[in-house]
Design a protein around this motif. Sequence first.
Motif, short mmCIF file in Angstrom:
data_model
loop_
_atom_site.label_atom_id
_atom_site.label_comp_id
_atom_site.label_asym_id
_atom_site.label_seq_id
_atom_site.Cartn_x
_atom_site.Cartn_y
_atom_site.Cartn_z
N LEU A 1 35.82 25.46 52.93
CA LEU A 1 36.83 26.31 52.49
C LEU A 1 37.09 25.70 50.90
N LEU A 2 37.21 24.58 50.89
CA LEU A 2 37.53 23.98 49.45
C LEU A 2 36.30 24.29 48.29
N SER B 1 40.71 33.55 45.73
CA SER B 1 41.35 32.43 46.08
C SER B 1 42.34 32.20 46.92
N TYR B 2 43.57 33.18 46.79
CA TYR B 2 44.33 33.44 47.95
C TYR B 2 43.84 33.57 49.21
N ALA B 3 42.66 34.46 49.32
CA ALA B 3 42.14 34.53 50.66
C ALA B 3 41.72 33.47 51.37
N VAL B 4 41.11 32.24 50.46
CA VAL B 4 40.73 31.15 50.90
C VAL B 4 41.71 30.23 51.23
N VAL B 5 42.90 30.23 50.50
CA VAL B 5 44.00 29.42 50.76
C VAL B 5 44.63 30.10 52.20
N TRP C 1 55.55 15.23 49.71
CA TRP C 1 54.99 14.82 48.31
C TRP C 1 54.08 15.38 47.90
N ILE C 2 52.74 15.82 48.46
CA ILE C 2 51.79 16.80 47.85
C ILE C 2 52.33 18.18 47.38
N GLU C 3 53.34 18.57 48.21
CA GLU C 3 53.98 19.98 47.94
C GLU C 3 54.67 19.56 46.71
N LEU C 4 55.21 18.39 46.33
CA LEU C 4 55.67 18.14 45.01
C LEU C 4 54.70 18.17 43.92
N PHE C 5 53.60 17.41 44.02
CA PHE C 5 52.86 17.00 42.84
C PHE C 5 51.88 18.22 42.77
N ALA C 6 51.26 18.76 43.45
CA ALA C 6 50.13 19.97 43.55
C ALA C 6 50.79 20.85 42.90
N PRO C 7 51.73 21.61 43.37
CA PRO C 7 52.20 22.81 42.63
C PRO C 7 52.64 22.57 41.42
N LEU D 1 43.09 25.56 42.50
CA LEU D 1 42.47 24.77 43.91
C LEU D 1 43.58 23.77 44.16
N LEU D 2 44.57 23.47 43.15
CA LEU D 2 45.71 22.46 43.89
C LEU D 2 46.77 23.31 44.81
N LEU D 3 46.63 24.61 44.75
CA LEU D 3 47.61 25.25 45.88
C LEU D 3 46.98 25.00 47.14
N ASN D 4 45.74 24.49 47.28
CA ASN D 4 45.01 24.55 48.58
C ASN D 4 45.30 22.97 49.08
N LEU D 5 45.61 22.09 48.32
CA LEU D 5 45.55 20.53 48.74
C LEU D 5 46.58 20.24 49.79
N PRO D 6 47.76 20.79 49.68
CA PRO D 6 48.81 20.55 50.68
C PRO D 6 48.42 20.69 52.03
#
Length: 497
Positions: free
Chosen positions: A14-15, A33-37, A199-205, A222-227
């Motif tokens: 997916l990534l 991209s949003y579909a993959v997210v 914390w990942i929701e803080l730094f990634a967005p 791509l950062l939106l998917n990391l959390p």
Amino acid sequence: MNMQALAPRLYAPLLAAQLAVLAIEPPQVLSLSYAVVLATLGFTLLLSLRRVRLSLPHNRPLWSLLLAALLSQAAAFVLLFVDSLVNPQGTLVALDPTLYFCLSSLLLTLAATYDPVRPAYRWMGWVDTALAIFIAVMFYGLVRALVAGAEAQPDNARAIMWLFDAMALFVAVFATLRLLGARRRDERRFFVVLTAFAWIELFAPAAHNRFVLASESYLPELLLNLPFVLTGLLLSRRRGDWLRGYRPSTRVRHLAGSISPFVLSLALCLLAFGYLHRAPALAAGAVVAGIASYALRAALMLGRHLSSEDELKRLHHGLRRAALRDDLTQLLNRRGFYRALDREWQRARQARTPLAVAMLDIDHFKAFNDTYGHLAGDQCLASVAQALAGEAISMAGVTLARAGGEEFVVLMSGYTPHAAGAALERLRARVEALRVLHVRGVRGFVTVSAGIASSELARYEHAEAMLSAADAALYAAKHAGRNQVVWAKVPGTEAMS
């Protein structure tokens, strides 16, 4: 199915698919991209639902709140996906997902405040819930006001970005506090997941928003998917026991527990500053609510602490009393007697007052037990103790104790030898007057023998020496025929009787 092994195998493609879409930049790049997210988030939701089913009943509300927060995030990304279909540039022309992002923050805050194992503090949970809702409502109102003026004031976009960063930091700090104070393994497992997600929701967005403002590239998406990937990997572990060696100290637990409500009140007061020019009355009300809620909690907790302290003092006093009392007779035990003896010995030496001590022993008590049984023997001991205590209650300065077995000891402070002998004779006569049947006794009923020593008749170097002299006099009373009082021998004189 082994989810722990399956999760990396699903997240990695997916990534990779999202990275390929963002690198190639087809016409519907944001929609794809949003579909993959959404696909990633959907699998993370399944793992979160699985965790709810596997969790202990008292922890199920915690995992359910995390699931609800992820669902709220999913709703926000659905709106982003639909909006990208209407406008491929993604400028939120059709729909605004702000409400659902705010709702997700609210649910994460509620998860950080919820304590499933302390019903005594359940009302505090309701106070924290009310504060969290108030914070989320004020935060959403402030964001909506900034969004409405974004076209007129371009700096509002940056203000919105910083506002979301502040909210994410608030949630992350709150979750970390709960993790630091977590004692149980199951509780710690949840707060590790919650803290990592926060914390990942803080730094990634935050990084995503700044890259978007600084460049035209779609790669920051791509950062939106990391959390969701990180959270899913943590959720896929069936028995994840992170921080296994960590055990919070009492000070850390108390610190984490006391700071948590302060964080809520502080966040509410800080949000109030954003309403000073828009709604001064609401700002003042928020400040008052933040301060009042913290003060109310502090006052009620102080009252509860004082009540608990009083209860602990009563329990401590009861334990001390129990440690110094004999269960059967309710008289002082040997330990309690020695404390009293040391105290009165020192007092007698300082004030130069007389002190007498006597040892009493129930005559032929072993024969009593052999004849009537040990239960009757216990009843006999209790009756004798009650009789001695009843007689001694009218004698000032007399302390009674059970020395062990069928032996009792009497401490007489301020008694001259004549007065001490008379008092001990009254105690002996009181037991004799009970007329407790004892066919193998001296007179057919229970009697006692006694030995007594006085500090005025001999110079004893320490209290134990005087007690030993009384004990020797007790054996002399037994050899002399029992049911009598015998004085300790004084060197150079004849024994008194």
